[in-house]
Scaffold this motif. Sequence first.
Motif, PDB file in Angstrom:
ATOM      1  N   ILE A 159       0.845  -1.183  -0.049  1.00 31.60           N
ATOM      2  CA  ILE A 159       0.078  -0.014  -0.210  1.00 31.60           C
ATOM      3  C   ILE A 159       0.757   1.350   0.102  1.00 31.60           C
ATOM      4  N   TRP A 160       2.053   1.270   0.873  1.00 33.10           N
ATOM      5  CA  TRP A 160       2.906   2.279   1.055  1.00 33.10           C
ATOM      6  C   TRP A 160       3.580   2.533  -0.426  1.00 33.10           C
ATOM      7  N   ILE A 161       3.923   1.559  -1.047  1.00 35.03           N
ATOM      8  CA  ILE A 161       4.862   1.563  -2.315  1.00 35.03           C
ATOM      9  C   ILE A 161       3.720   2.496  -3.240  1.00 35.03           C
ATOM     10  N   ASP A 162       2.700   1.816  -3.278  1.00 40.06           N
ATOM     11  CA  ASP A 162       1.612   2.328  -4.329  1.00 40.06           C
ATOM     12  C   ASP A 162       1.332   3.671  -4.063  1.00 40.06           C
ATOM     13  N   GLY A 163       1.309   4.112  -2.874  1.00 40.37           N
ATOM     14  CA  GLY A 163       1.041   5.583  -2.424  1.00 40.37           C
ATOM     15  C   GLY A 163       2.232   6.556  -2.923  1.00 40.37           C
ATOM     16  N   ALA A 164       3.720   5.743  -2.638  1.00 40.70           N
ATOM     17  CA  ALA A 164       4.758   6.710  -3.034  1.00 40.70           C
ATOM     18  C   ALA A 164       4.674   6.592  -4.800  1.00 40.70           C
ATOM     19  N   TRP A 165       4.269   5.858  -5.283  1.00 36.33           N
ATOM     20  CA  TRP A 165       4.568   5.890  -6.957  1.00 36.33           C
ATOM     21  C   TRP A 165       3.512   6.637  -7.408  1.00 36.33           C
ATOM     22  N   ARG A 166       2.540   6.881  -6.661  1.00 34.86           N
ATOM     23  CA  ARG A 166       1.322   7.879  -7.159  1.00 34.86           C
ATOM     24  C   ARG A 166       1.645   9.150  -6.568  1.00 34.86           C
ATOM     25  N   SER A 167       2.526   9.385  -6.041  1.00 31.31           N
ATOM     26  CA  SER A 167       2.937  10.902  -5.743  1.00 31.31           C
ATOM     27  C   SER A 167       3.567  11.459  -6.953  1.00 31.31           C
TER      28      SER A 167
END
Length: 312
Positions: free
Chosen positions: A258-266
């Motif tokens: 989830i955190w990886i996905d959030g960082a990628w979408r930043s």
Amino acid sequence: ALGAMSGEAIFSRLRTLLARPEVDVREAALHSAVRRPSRGLLDLILPPLLEPDLHHAARTALAAIGNPAVPPLLRMVEGGHAPRAQSLAARALAEIDTRAAVDALLTMVRSQDLRLRHLGLMGLARIRARKGRPILPRHRAHRLFLRELSDYRRCLDPAAALETNPAPEVRLLADSYRESAEMALERALQALSCWYDPRPLAGVFERLKSPDRRTASPALEFLEHVLPRALFRPVRRIFEEAAAVPAGQADGSEPLAIWIDGAWRSEDVWLRACAVRASRSVTGFDRSLFAGENHAPMIRDEIALLRSTGPC
């Protein structure tokens, strides 16, 4: 001496001197251009802005020219130039300090690019400090403050959740989230300083970024005193309530994913590159998330390295 003279001939002579290869000659010509500002010299004053030995003199000359220098400086900021060029152009806009320059900085503040937002708010804060009076309406400063504060909270949770992970790639992601959170907090307080006195807000930033509640407490008391009650409520929730770490999603994916996905979408290039690297630690991670070719060089390098390691 050209700066003390008058007449049309001085501009052709200044152009000749500004085109010379010698640094000291061009610096002297830039000082003269401050006393005899002309939009006709812009094409020769903009390039020295990027030279280490001349950028101070060039910035002063651009500030003397004023509004005619705003459009090319804004293009320099938004045109995909190197970070240093963007910073220098934004600083020059702050020194021009006209309504057109403020509008250009606000254009940067409205951008989705976090770096441009940071530079824009920093420039507005410099103008506010120099003028000694508000440069934005209070409601707009509050709205920008809340926007950046929400970014701060989004980065704070994963930073706390991942900082003890045994994988160095994941701890790097946690550190990057922490750094992004601090930058968002700085942007939030810069937004406030467009209306409020910026001097105490610098101390507020230093205290609030500390994980020690005792250190942050005086800063919160100050904000509670100066901010409207309705605006202070979300501030208190963020800094006084424990950050909740999501336990996962309904589909069973791990919190790390989830955190990886959030960082990628930043919009942060460094954070996105760290997301690619941290994905190595997630078994069966769906690498199609990183599909596409129009990425920054740093991200492309991380994706190439990830592909070379084979399937998760």
